[in-house]
Design an enzyme around this catalytic site. Structure first.
Site, short mmCIF file in Angstrom:
data_model
loop_
_atom_site.label_atom_id
_atom_site.label_comp_id
_atom_site.label_asym_id
_atom_site.label_seq_id
_atom_site.Cartn_x
_atom_site.Cartn_y
_atom_site.Cartn_z
N HIS A 52 42.11 42.30 41.17
CA HIS A 52 42.79 42.57 42.44
C HIS A 52 44.12 41.83 42.55
O HIS A 52 44.98 42.21 43.35
CB HIS A 52 41.87 42.22 43.63
CG HIS A 52 41.75 40.76 43.92
ND1 HIS A 52 40.67 40.00 43.51
CD2 HIS A 52 42.56 39.90 44.60
CE1 HIS A 52 40.81 38.77 43.92
NE2 HIS A 52 41.95 38.67 44.58
N ASP A 56 35.82 42.54 38.68
CA ASP A 56 37.12 42.14 39.22
C ASP A 56 37.85 41.22 38.26
O ASP A 56 38.39 40.18 38.65
CB ASP A 56 36.95 41.47 40.59
CG ASP A 56 38.27 41.32 41.33
OD1 ASP A 56 39.26 41.96 40.92
OD2 ASP A 56 38.33 40.56 42.31
N ASN A 92 44.21 31.34 45.43
CA ASN A 92 43.36 30.72 44.41
C ASN A 92 42.72 31.76 43.48
O ASN A 92 42.20 31.40 42.42
CB ASN A 92 42.23 29.90 45.05
CG ASN A 92 42.66 28.50 45.45
OD1 ASN A 92 42.77 28.18 46.62
ND2 ASN A 92 42.91 27.66 44.45
N SER A 93 42.73 33.02 43.90
CA SER A 93 42.10 34.05 43.08
C SER A 93 42.67 34.07 41.68
O SER A 93 43.89 34.03 41.49
CB SER A 93 42.29 35.43 43.73
OG SER A 93 41.60 35.52 44.94
N GLY A 112 21.61 56.19 32.10
CA GLY A 112 21.58 57.37 32.97
C GLY A 112 20.54 57.28 34.07
O GLY A 112 19.95 58.31 34.44
#
Length: 356
Positions: free
Chosen positions: A5, A49, A121-122, A178
């Site tokens: 992100h 992420d 901080n991400s 699946g």
């Protein structure tokens, strides 16, 4: 490595390299004026992420990876990052939990910490007192918008696995059988009158996929895979680290009162959103009113995202900036009319199973 992100929608990515000997006051103050270096995005793994950047600089130092098995609740940790644009800041706290699962039907586990983590901080490392990375700071739980002592980091063991996959392939390869899986809870077991309250239940099954071909059925309770207990679907993520392509999985299930074993040969696929993003003519596929890029569901898109039980639809390729953007994610197949009708009827109350 950083968070996906952090670099999403970026037209250009730049990083600032801090000199190793920058310890004096003058050197520290001059860090804000260092010339940034352009970096290239190698690949992303949206499910965790995570993203890998390539920086065109040689002989950069790297943090060693900590042993995740040695991480303990109460252990002191340090979070590095740039909260509010304050470069190279550090905060201190302890590990609140070594394995926190915010959503019981999502395979992701996080390290929870009370270390002050704020916007900026991400993507920074969570480090132990030995200078080893234990995790990658990812998000916080907050009502005020600032740190309230509930921060979450992707465990270093997952960061390392994704790093190797992205560096070698540019995307993540993961085994898929699946089936839609959900963590079995006492409430769910009681509602379905199942003989067991712990495990993973098969809540959806796609015809013609490895799980269906091997003989698995709806409401089977998966007890173990390759003799590894499956107490919840987070165990599936750990299994992905060790899976060797082309090898069968021994899946033990409880069906009624019978314990059965099956040999399932998974399909190894790339992250669907990565494969879709590689397709051309993206600029012609923007739907600005929804804030997405989309493609018609056809043989080409089906080959990228795997088998779907739909005759038509639109596949979301990516999110784009739009004030009216809907809450849609890359790789999803949208049936907008049916979705709106279902919400209008007040029936949008079911939890979505994690497909693997």
């Amino acid at each position: 490595m950083t968070n996906a992100h952090v670099v999403s929608h970026a037209l250009q990515i730049s990083v600032r390299i801090v000199p190793r000997d920058a310890r004096g006051i003058g050197s520290l103050l001059s860090q804000s004026f260092l010339k940034p270096i352009n970096a290239n995005l190698v690949g992303t793994f949206a499910e965790a992420d995570l993203a890998l950047l390539k920086i065109p600089v040689e002989d950069l130092p790297a943090l060693p990876i900590a042993d995740f098995g040695a991480l303990r609740q109460g252990q002191m940790v340090l979070a590095f990052g740039s909260p509010a644009g304050l470069h190279n800041s550090v905060t201190m706290g302890v590990v609140s939990s070594i394995a926190r699962q915010p959503d019981p039907d999502n395979p992701m586990l996080y390290i929870q910490t009370d270390t002050a983590i704020n916007p900026g901080n991400s993507g920074g490392p969570l480090v132990n007192t030995a200078g080893q990375m234990v995790g990658l700071n990812t998000f916080i739980s907050t009502q005020s918008g600032g740190s309230e002592g509930i921060g979450f980091a992707v465990p270093a063991v997952l960061v390392e696995w994704v790093y190797k996959q992205l560096r070698e392939h540019g995307h993540v390869h993961r085994p898929v059988i699946g089936a839609g899986l959900q963590t079995l809870t006492p409430a769910l077991a009681a509602a379905l009158k199942l003989p067991r309250e712990v495990g993973v239940i098969v809540s959806d099954l796609v015809p013609g996929t490895p799980a269906a071909t091997a003989g698995l059925k709806l409401n089977d309770i998966i007890v173990s895979v390759n003799d590894r207990p499956m107490d919840n679907i987070a165990a599936w993520m750990g299994l992905s680290f060790q899976y060797v392509a082309g090898s069968a999985m021994k899946v033990e299930v409880l069906r009624g009162s019978q314990m059965l074993a099956f040999q399932v040969m998974p399909t190894v696929i790339e992250e669907p959103s990565d494969r879709l993003a590689d397709m051309k003519d993206l600029a012609q596929r923007q739907i600005l009113s929804l804030g997405i890029m989309a493609m018609t569901l056809d043989q080409r898109t089906t080959a990228a995202i795997g088998t779907v039980r739909l005759a038509s639809g639109a596949v979301v390729i990516a999110r784009i900036a739009s004030p009216r953007g809907a809450d849609l994610k890359a790789g999803g197949v949208s049936l907008w009319c049916d979705e709106l009708r279902r919400k209008a009827d007040g029936k949008d109350t079911f939890r979505t199973a994690q497909h693997v």
